[in-house]
Design an enzyme around this catalytic site. Structure first.
Site: not given
Length: 288
Positions: A87, A196
């Site tokens: 997206e 992360d």
């Protein structure tokens, strides 16, 4: 796979022609483009990574984060060995309450749990392989999982690269005998983690909602995630205050923070070399 072959795959999937491909730059791992179709729809495409299976692993991580239904992630449309189609999220400005909402949403993400530590597949932390498949002992013991699959893995990788000097070696040997003592008191069920999360791995959408990108997803201790957010500039205090008010942390979190930062600093040592060596040594010896 060439750019034209990737475009053909996208057109076959969409049933529409690609009319524009705009470079959005790229990091040290992959290149990024905005792909526009003749219908006016746009998508975000990553390609050019050399690590085997990286885009498939990233897609699976994003879909796992989406399951929690509490913080926005880009939807996955196509995942291939050579590219990833997501997206396209139009970036926007932060409103004054952005970090407050971000902190509360991350706390909600961390309440999404699983039976075991780890993940159903290995993935990547940056460009470094991240082992997630636990042994029977590691699946139910965070201390064992974190030491073996995070710290020891990175340390051995640094040894192979000739990046370990005596200071780091001696500190790590002592760390091996004290890891459970250092982390005692933080026992919790596994939390779903981005893995992360630093300031480069989230974005702000057009409605000032936080959106997580570039994950290294697994189920682990949420303290590991929060420690990572404090590296490389950190988030603001409103973020941490909102998080703690929504999901209070166990006593002693501040004391354990360095042990979690160590994983990411060792990873940066492996990725970028000796400029991170001194920081790794300081984090190890902060407990000894």
């Amino acid at each position: 796979m060439s750019a034209s072959e990737i475009i053909t795959k996208i057109e076959d999937w969409a049933g529409k022609k690609v009319v524009n491909l705009v470079s959005l730059g790229g990091g040290c791992i992959a290149n990024a483009n905005r792909v526009s179709l003749e219908s006016g729809e746009s998508y975000f495409m990553k390609h050019g990574a050399n690590q085997p299976g990286m885009f498939l692993r990233e897609a699976n991580g994003l879909q796992e984060l989406e399951k929690a239904n509490c913080i926005r992630v880009p939807k996955v449309y196509l995942a291939d060995e050579k590219f990833l189609l997501l997206e396209y999220i139009e970036p926007g400005p932060r409103t004054p309450d952005f970090f407050y909402r971000f902190g509360r949403q991350l706390a909600q993400l961390h309440r999404y749990s699983a039976q075991h530590f780890g993940f159903y597949e290995d993935n990547y932390i940056g460009a470094t392989p991240q082992p997630n498949l636990p042994s029977r002992q590691e699946a139910n013991n965070w201390f064992d999982f974190y030491y073996n699959k995070r710290l020891l893995y990175q340390y051995k990788l640094a040894e192979k690269k000739g990046l370990v000097g005596d200071e780091l070696k001696n500190g790590f040997l002592m760390l091996d005998t004290r890891i459970e003592e250092m982390m005692e008191g933080s026992e919790e069920p596994p939390s779903l983690l981005h893995g992360d999360l630093w300031k480069g791995n989230f974005m702000v959408d057009g409605n000032s909602n936080p959106c997580l990108i570039d994950p290294a997803t697994y189920y682990g201790h949420r303290e590991a995630e929060l420690a990572m957010t404090k590296l490389f500039g950190g988030f603001n205090e409103e973020f941490y205050s909102a998080y703690r008010s929504s999901y209070p942390l166990p006593d002693g979190y501040d004391h354990r923070e360095n042990i979690y930062m160590l994983y990411h600093v060792l990873n940066h040592l492996n990725l970028f070399g000796n400029s991170y060596y001194g920081q790794a040594v300081r984090l190890v010896w902060s407990y000894l």
